[in-house]
Design a protein around this motif. Structure first.
Motif, PDB file in Angstrom:
ATOM      1  N   GLU A   1       0.818  -1.218   0.000  1.00  0.00           N
ATOM      2  CA  GLU A   1       0.000   0.000   0.000  1.00  0.00           C
ATOM      3  C   GLU A   1       0.854   1.271   0.000  1.00  0.00           C
ATOM      4  OE1 GLU A   1      -3.357   0.140  -0.335  1.00  0.00           O
ATOM      5  OE2 GLU A   1      -3.581  -2.031  -0.306  1.00  0.00           O
ATOM      6  N   ALA A   2       1.893   1.309   0.828  1.00  0.00           N
ATOM      7  CA  ALA A   2       2.731   2.513   0.920  1.00  0.00           C
ATOM      8  C   ALA A   2       3.462   2.778  -0.398  1.00  0.00           C
ATOM      9  CB  ALA A   2       3.734   2.388   2.068  1.00  0.00           C
ATOM     10  N   ALA A   3       3.963   1.730  -1.032  1.00  0.00           N
ATOM     11  CA  ALA A   3       4.675   1.899  -2.301  1.00  0.00           C
ATOM     12  C   ALA A   3       3.716   2.366  -3.401  1.00  0.00           C
ATOM     13  CB  ALA A   3       5.355   0.595  -2.707  1.00  0.00           C
ATOM     14  N   ILE A   4       2.522   1.811  -3.415  1.00  0.00           N
ATOM     15  CA  ILE A   4       1.528   2.221  -4.413  1.00  0.00           C
ATOM     16  C   ILE A   4       1.152   3.684  -4.198  1.00  0.00           C
ATOM     17  CG2 ILE A   4      -0.831   1.839  -5.247  1.00  0.00           C
ATOM     18  CD1 ILE A   4      -0.372  -1.160  -4.484  1.00  0.00           C
ATOM     19  N   ASP A   5       0.981   4.068  -2.949  1.00  0.00           N
ATOM     20  CA  ASP A   5       0.672   5.456  -2.628  1.00  0.00           C
ATOM     21  C   ASP A   5       1.805   6.382  -3.084  1.00  0.00           C
ATOM     22  OD1 ASP A   5      -1.188   7.316  -1.206  1.00  0.00           O
ATOM     23  OD2 ASP A   5       0.610   7.680  -0.011  1.00  0.00           O
ATOM     24  N   ARG A   6       3.041   5.965  -2.851  1.00  0.00           N
ATOM     25  CA  ARG A   6       4.202   6.769  -3.265  1.00  0.00           C
ATOM     26  C   ARG A   6       4.252   6.910  -4.790  1.00  0.00           C
ATOM     27  NH1 ARG A   6       8.995   6.028  -5.081  1.00  0.00           N
ATOM     28  NH2 ARG A   6       9.005   3.772  -4.901  1.00  0.00           N
ATOM     29  N   ILE A   7       3.959   5.827  -5.502  1.00  0.00           N
ATOM     30  CA  ILE A   7       3.949   5.877  -6.966  1.00  0.00           C
ATOM     31  C   ILE A   7       2.852   6.823  -7.451  1.00  0.00           C
ATOM     32  CG2 ILE A   7       3.436   4.529  -9.048  1.00  0.00           C
ATOM     33  CD1 ILE A   7       4.863   2.148  -7.572  1.00  0.00           C
TER      34      ILE A   7
ATOM     35  N   LEU B   1       1.508  12.235  -9.622  1.00  0.00           N
ATOM     36  CA  LEU B   1       0.768  13.495  -9.527  1.00  0.00           C
ATOM     37  C   LEU B   1       1.688  14.701  -9.378  1.00  0.00           C
ATOM     38  CD1 LEU B   1      -2.277  12.681  -7.223  1.00  0.00           C
ATOM     39  CD2 LEU B   1      -2.257  13.033  -9.677  1.00  0.00           C
ATOM     40  N   ASP B   2       2.685  14.586  -8.500  1.00  0.00           N
ATOM     41  CA  ASP B   2       3.554  15.752  -8.268  1.00  0.00           C
ATOM     42  C   ASP B   2       4.839  15.701  -9.095  1.00  0.00           C
ATOM     43  OD1 ASP B   2       5.346  14.068  -6.894  1.00  0.00           O
ATOM     44  OD2 ASP B   2       4.761  14.805  -4.914  1.00  0.00           O
ATOM     45  N   ARG B   3       4.924  14.689  -9.985  1.00  0.00           N
ATOM     46  CA  ARG B   3       6.035  14.540 -10.923  1.00  0.00           C
ATOM     47  C   ARG B   3       7.384  14.320 -10.233  1.00  0.00           C
ATOM     48  NH1 ARG B   3       2.615  18.363 -12.263  1.00  0.00           N
ATOM     49  NH2 ARG B   3       1.412  18.209 -14.144  1.00  0.00           N
ATOM     50  N   SER B   4       7.352  13.687  -9.040  1.00  0.00           N
ATOM     51  CA  SER B   4       8.588  13.430  -8.304  1.00  0.00           C
ATOM     52  C   SER B   4       9.041  11.975  -8.405  1.00  0.00           C
ATOM     53  CB  SER B   4       8.397  13.787  -6.821  1.00  0.00           C
ATOM     54  OG  SER B   4       7.434  12.928  -6.229  1.00  0.00           O
ATOM     55  N   LEU B   5       8.244  11.107  -9.040  1.00  0.00           N
ATOM     56  CA  LEU B   5       8.628   9.708  -9.170  1.00  0.00           C
ATOM     57  C   LEU B   5       9.851   9.615 -10.081  1.00  0.00           C
ATOM     58  CD1 LEU B   5       7.735   6.729  -8.536  1.00  0.00           C
ATOM     59  CD2 LEU B   5       6.617   6.774 -10.775  1.00  0.00           C
ATOM     60  N   PRO B   6      10.938   8.997  -9.617  1.00  0.00           N
ATOM     61  CA  PRO B   6      12.112   8.858 -10.498  1.00  0.00           C
ATOM     62  C   PRO B   6      11.754   8.091 -11.763  1.00  0.00           C
ATOM     63  CG  PRO B   6      12.683   8.355  -8.228  1.00  0.00           C
ATOM     64  CD  PRO B   6      11.173   8.467  -8.283  1.00  0.00           C
ATOM     65  N   ARG B   7      12.247   8.552 -12.875  1.00  0.00           N
ATOM     66  CA  ARG B   7      11.924   7.950 -14.178  1.00  0.00           C
ATOM     67  C   ARG B   7      12.230   6.456 -14.195  1.00  0.00           C
ATOM     68  NH1 ARG B   7       8.573   8.621 -18.388  1.00  0.00           N
ATOM     69  NH2 ARG B   7       9.411   7.603 -20.202  1.00  0.00           N
ATOM     70  N   ALA B   8      13.308   6.039 -13.543  1.00  0.00           N
ATOM     71  CA  ALA B   8      13.685   4.629 -13.519  1.00  0.00           C
ATOM     72  C   ALA B   8      12.634   3.768 -12.823  1.00  0.00           C
ATOM     73  CB  ALA B   8      15.036   4.459 -12.825  1.00  0.00           C
ATOM     74  N   GLU B   9      11.797   4.379 -12.002  1.00  0.00           N
ATOM     75  CA  GLU B   9      10.758   3.642 -11.295  1.00  0.00           C
ATOM     76  C   GLU B   9       9.432   3.622 -12.059  1.00  0.00           C
ATOM     77  OE1 GLU B   9      10.405   4.619  -7.113  1.00  0.00           O
ATOM     78  OE2 GLU B   9      12.557   5.062  -7.036  1.00  0.00           O
ATOM     79  N   TRP B  10       9.369   4.238 -13.225  1.00  0.00           N
ATOM     80  CA  TRP B  10       8.154   4.281 -14.035  1.00  0.00           C
ATOM     81  C   TRP B  10       8.115   3.024 -14.900  1.00  0.00           C
ATOM     82  CZ3 TRP B  10       3.588   5.670 -13.654  1.00  0.00           C
ATOM     83  CH2 TRP B  10       2.761   6.057 -14.705  1.00  0.00           C
ATOM     84  N   THR B  11       7.911   1.886 -14.245  1.00  0.00           N
ATOM     85  CA  THR B  11       7.930   0.569 -14.868  1.00  0.00           C
ATOM     86  C   THR B  11       6.517   0.148 -15.287  1.00  0.00           C
ATOM     87  OG1 THR B  11       7.546  -0.504 -12.748  1.00  0.00           O
ATOM     88  CG2 THR B  11       9.863  -0.105 -13.376  1.00  0.00           C
ATOM     89  N   HIS B  12       6.436  -1.012 -15.902  1.00  0.00           N
ATOM     90  CA  HIS B  12       5.131  -1.580 -16.265  1.00  0.00           C
ATOM     91  C   HIS B  12       4.264  -1.723 -15.012  1.00  0.00           C
ATOM     92  CE1 HIS B  12       2.154  -4.031 -18.284  1.00  0.00           C
ATOM     93  NE2 HIS B  12       2.334  -4.992 -17.403  1.00  0.00           N
ATOM     94  N   ALA B  13       4.834  -2.273 -13.948  1.00  0.00           N
ATOM     95  CA  ALA B  13       4.083  -2.432 -12.694  1.00  0.00           C
ATOM     96  C   ALA B  13       3.674  -1.075 -12.133  1.00  0.00           C
ATOM     97  CB  ALA B  13       4.925  -3.199 -11.665  1.00  0.00           C
ATOM     98  N   ALA B  14       4.553  -0.083 -12.229  1.00  0.00           N
ATOM     99  CA  ALA B  14       4.231   1.256 -11.713  1.00  0.00           C
ATOM    100  C   ALA B  14       3.105   1.900 -12.512  1.00  0.00           C
ATOM    101  CB  ALA B  14       5.471   2.145 -11.722  1.00  0.00           C
ATOM    102  N   HIS B  15       3.045   1.645 -13.809  1.00  0.00           N
ATOM    103  CA  HIS B  15       1.946   2.178 -14.615  1.00  0.00           C
ATOM    104  C   HIS B  15       0.602   1.675 -14.069  1.00  0.00           C
ATOM    105  CE1 HIS B  15       4.929   3.346 -17.607  1.00  0.00           C
ATOM    106  NE2 HIS B  15       3.986   3.934 -18.310  1.00  0.00           N
ATOM    107  N   PHE B  16       0.518   0.360 -13.817  1.00  0.00           N
ATOM    108  CA  PHE B  16      -0.727  -0.192 -13.289  1.00  0.00           C
ATOM    109  C   PHE B  16      -0.958   0.243 -11.846  1.00  0.00           C
ATOM    110  CE2 PHE B  16      -1.047  -3.417 -16.799  1.00  0.00           C
ATOM    111  CZ  PHE B  16      -2.318  -3.056 -17.194  1.00  0.00           C
ATOM    112  N   ALA B  17       0.103   0.349 -11.056  1.00  0.00           N
ATOM    113  CA  ALA B  17      -0.050   0.829  -9.676  1.00  0.00           C
ATOM    114  C   ALA B  17      -0.641   2.231  -9.687  1.00  0.00           C
ATOM    115  CB  ALA B  17       1.303   0.816  -8.948  1.00  0.00           C
ATOM    116  N   ALA B  18      -0.107   3.091 -10.537  1.00  0.00           N
ATOM    117  CA  ALA B  18      -0.604   4.470 -10.629  1.00  0.00           C
ATOM    118  C   ALA B  18      -2.046   4.493 -11.131  1.00  0.00           C
ATOM    119  CB  ALA B  18       0.291   5.299 -11.547  1.00  0.00           C
ATOM    120  N   ALA B  19      -2.353   3.675 -12.126  1.00  0.00           N
ATOM    121  CA  ALA B  19      -3.717   3.644 -12.661  1.00  0.00           C
ATOM    122  C   ALA B  19      -4.706   3.215 -11.580  1.00  0.00           C
ATOM    123  CB  ALA B  19      -3.797   2.699 -13.857  1.00  0.00           C
TER     124      ALA B  19
END
Length: 142
Positions: free
Chosen positions: A10-16, A21-39
């Motif tokens: 939950e905490a990692a999904i919230d951070r993603i 939203l605030d454009r602070s997620l490091p680009r390297a962390e914008w993975t396939h899983a992060a796309h779905f986590a954010a969605a």
């Protein structure tokens, strides 16, 4: 194929989600899983948000141009949002982290899942990047 993502609690999904939203997620962390986590996070926490605009703005903040050969991709984004919505609707009440783990353990966990519905040529065309292009292999099940 079963994928395990124990780091996506939950905490990692919230951070993603907040990082998108605030454009602070490091680009390297914008993975396939992060796309779905954010969605899933955005659909759960702020459903009025415009995911395409969030992704475009995030890309620009990371120095990635949104154009005909890179950056934002409308067809993949819309297909992924439809998939996330359908997946969530089929599992009401499931906590977000469990929902994401289940989604990633499904066929959607494979970053190439859209190629089961679109040919590579059609999916990666300029038209599909700019706007919605219907699948040409088989219809989406959601």
């Amino acid at each position: 194929m079963t994928l395990h993502h124990p780091e996506l609690g939950e905490a990692a999904i919230d951070r993603i989600g907040r990082g998108l939203l605030d454009r602070s997620l490091p680009r390297a962390e914008w993975t396939h899983a992060a796309h779905f986590a954010a969605a899933l996070w955005i659909l759960e926490r702020c459903p009025a948000r415009d995911m395409p605009e969030l992704i475009r703005a995030y890309n620009l903040a990371c120095g990635v141009a949104n154009g005909d050969s890179g950056g934002y991709h409308e067809t993949i984004t819309q297909a992924s949002l439809r998939a996330a919505l359908a997946f969530r609707a089929a599992r009401p009440g499931l906590p977000l982290a469990a929902l994401l783990r289940a989604l990633l353990a499904s066929e959607l966990g494979d970053r190439d899942w859209p190629l089961a519905y679109w040919t590579r040529e059609r999916l990666f065309s300029v038209a599909a990047r700019r706007g919605w292009v219907a699948p040409d292999r088989r219809p989406l099940p959601f």
